[in-house]
Design a protein around this motif. Structure first.
Motif, PDB file in Angstrom:
ATOM      1  N   ALA A 114     -62.479  -6.469  24.587  1.00 45.25           N
ATOM      2  CA  ALA A 114     -61.904  -5.893  25.807  1.00 45.25           C
ATOM      3  C   ALA A 114     -60.897  -6.840  26.453  1.00 45.25           C
ATOM      4  CB  ALA A 114     -63.017  -5.547  26.799  1.00 45.25           C
ATOM      5  N   ALA A 115     -61.109  -8.152  26.320  1.00 47.28           N
ATOM      6  CA  ALA A 115     -60.223  -9.139  26.937  1.00 47.28           C
ATOM      7  C   ALA A 115     -59.081  -9.565  26.020  1.00 47.28           C
ATOM      8  CB  ALA A 115     -61.032 -10.365  27.340  1.00 47.28           C
ATOM      9  N   GLU A 116     -59.076  -9.081  24.796  1.00 47.25           N
ATOM     10  CA  GLU A 116     -58.091  -9.514  23.811  1.00 47.25           C
ATOM     11  C   GLU A 116     -56.645  -9.372  24.293  1.00 47.25           C
ATOM     12  OE1 GLU A 116     -57.576  -7.510  19.766  1.00 47.25           O
ATOM     13  OE2 GLU A 116     -59.066  -9.088  19.411  1.00 47.25           O
ATOM     14  N   GLU A 153     -58.117 -22.482  37.047  1.00 47.23           N
ATOM     15  CA  GLU A 153     -57.453 -21.182  36.947  1.00 47.23           C
ATOM     16  C   GLU A 153     -58.501 -20.080  36.864  1.00 47.23           C
ATOM     17  OE1 GLU A 153     -54.083 -18.882  34.306  1.00 47.23           O
ATOM     18  OE2 GLU A 153     -55.195 -20.489  33.372  1.00 47.23           O
ATOM     19  N   THR A 154     -58.277 -19.019  37.601  1.00 48.94           N
ATOM     20  CA  THR A 154     -59.164 -17.858  37.539  1.00 48.94           C
ATOM     21  C   THR A 154     -58.336 -16.618  37.281  1.00 48.94           C
ATOM     22  OG1 THR A 154     -59.019 -17.472  39.915  1.00 48.94           O
ATOM     23  CG2 THR A 154     -60.845 -18.843  39.136  1.00 48.94           C
ATOM     24  N   LEU A 155     -58.999 -15.613  36.795  1.00 46.84           N
ATOM     25  CA  LEU A 155     -58.352 -14.329  36.548  1.00 46.84           C
ATOM     26  C   LEU A 155     -59.289 -13.242  37.032  1.00 46.84           C
ATOM     27  CD1 LEU A 155     -56.128 -12.558  35.153  1.00 46.84           C
ATOM     28  CD2 LEU A 155     -57.593 -12.620  33.130  1.00 46.84           C
ATOM     29  N   ALA A 210     -54.021 -12.440  24.862  1.00 50.45           N
ATOM     30  CA  ALA A 210     -52.832 -12.494  24.005  1.00 50.45           C
ATOM     31  C   ALA A 210     -51.540 -12.468  24.818  1.00 50.45           C
ATOM     32  CB  ALA A 210     -52.852 -11.340  23.018  1.00 50.45           C
ATOM     33  N   SER A 211     -51.574 -11.907  26.017  1.00 56.69           N
ATOM     34  CA  SER A 211     -50.367 -11.782  26.836  1.00 56.69           C
ATOM     35  C   SER A 211     -49.847 -13.125  27.339  1.00 56.69           C
ATOM     36  CB  SER A 211     -50.632 -10.872  28.041  1.00 56.69           C
ATOM     37  OG  SER A 211     -51.408 -11.557  29.013  1.00 56.69           O
ATOM     38  N   GLY A 212     -50.727 -14.129  27.399  1.00 62.07           N
ATOM     39  CA  GLY A 212     -50.329 -15.425  27.934  1.00 62.07           C
ATOM     40  C   GLY A 212     -50.456 -15.505  29.440  1.00 62.07           C
ATOM     41  N   GLU A 213     -50.862 -14.404  30.079  1.00 61.35           N
ATOM     42  CA  GLU A 213     -51.028 -14.376  31.532  1.00 61.35           C
ATOM     43  C   GLU A 213     -52.113 -15.358  31.980  1.00 61.35           C
ATOM     44  OE1 GLU A 213     -52.732 -11.347  34.965  1.00 61.35           O
ATOM     45  OE2 GLU A 213     -52.235 -10.554  33.003  1.00 61.35           O
ATOM     46  N   PHE A 214     -53.177 -15.452  31.201  1.00 61.62           N
ATOM     47  CA  PHE A 214     -54.290 -16.338  31.518  1.00 61.62           C
ATOM     48  C   PHE A 214     -54.323 -17.465  30.502  1.00 61.62           C
ATOM     49  CE2 PHE A 214     -58.840 -17.473  31.036  1.00 61.62           C
ATOM     50  CZ  PHE A 214     -59.060 -17.948  32.312  1.00 61.62           C
ATOM     51  N   ASP A 217     -43.831 -27.630  23.675  1.00 58.99           N
ATOM     52  CA  ASP A 217     -43.776 -26.215  23.317  1.00 58.99           C
ATOM     53  C   ASP A 217     -45.137 -25.656  22.876  1.00 58.99           C
ATOM     54  OD1 ASP A 217     -43.868 -27.719  21.017  1.00 58.99           O
ATOM     55  OD2 ASP A 217     -42.526 -26.415  19.883  1.00 58.99           O
ATOM     56  N   ALA A 218     -46.208 -26.442  23.028  1.00 58.21           N
ATOM     57  CA  ALA A 218     -47.549 -25.994  22.638  1.00 58.21           C
ATOM     58  C   ALA A 218     -48.009 -24.882  23.575  1.00 58.21           C
ATOM     59  CB  ALA A 218     -48.528 -27.152  22.674  1.00 58.21           C
ATOM     60  N   LYS A 219     -48.492 -23.807  23.001  1.00 56.73           N
ATOM     61  CA  LYS A 219     -48.960 -22.670  23.788  1.00 56.73           C
ATOM     62  C   LYS A 219     -50.467 -22.772  23.975  1.00 56.73           C
ATOM     63  CE  LYS A 219     -45.265 -19.680  22.371  1.00 56.73           C
ATOM     64  NZ  LYS A 219     -44.837 -18.469  21.784  1.00 56.73           N
ATOM     65  N   PRO A 220     -50.960 -22.357  25.148  1.00 57.61           N
ATOM     66  CA  PRO A 220     -52.399 -22.385  25.396  1.00 57.61           C
ATOM     67  C   PRO A 220     -53.138 -21.498  24.389  1.00 57.61           C
ATOM     68  CG  PRO A 220     -51.204 -21.934  27.417  1.00 57.61           C
ATOM     69  CD  PRO A 220     -50.216 -21.861  26.301  1.00 57.61           C
TER      70      PRO A 220
END
Length: 83
Positions: A52-54, A68-70, A58-62, A35-38
């Motif tokens: 700006a990236a906060e 992995e890239t965004l 925080a969304s967990g999308e990345f 259950d550990a979150k990134p």
């Protein structure tokens, strides 16, 4: 289309004019629990970029996982509108 020029710079981001800005990130989570979150962290000290990236961080999308890239179209208020 012209040639692409790649340049590595250690200058303040606000002083760089570019069409594309690549910022590295790492996942600082060390727990192996299921259950550990990134905990992604950008590898920059530039507060404007971090702020700006906060929301996307925080969304967990990345998650800053391996390979992995965004592609992030940052707000026009970001440094030089390049994020």
């Amino acid at each position: 289309m012209g040639n692409m020029k790649t340049q590595l710079s250690f200058s303040p981001l606000a002083g760089i004019e570019t069409r594309l800005l690549a910022i590295l990130a790492v996942d600082t989570q060390t727990s192996k629990a299921p259950d550990a979150k990134p905990q992604p962290v950008l590898l920059t000290a530039d507060t404007a970029v971090i702020e700006a990236a906060e929301a996307v961080l925080a969304s967990g999308e990345f998650k800053a996982a391996a390979n992995e890239t965004l592609l992030w179209h940052g707000p026009t208020a970001s440094p030089q509108s390049a994020c």
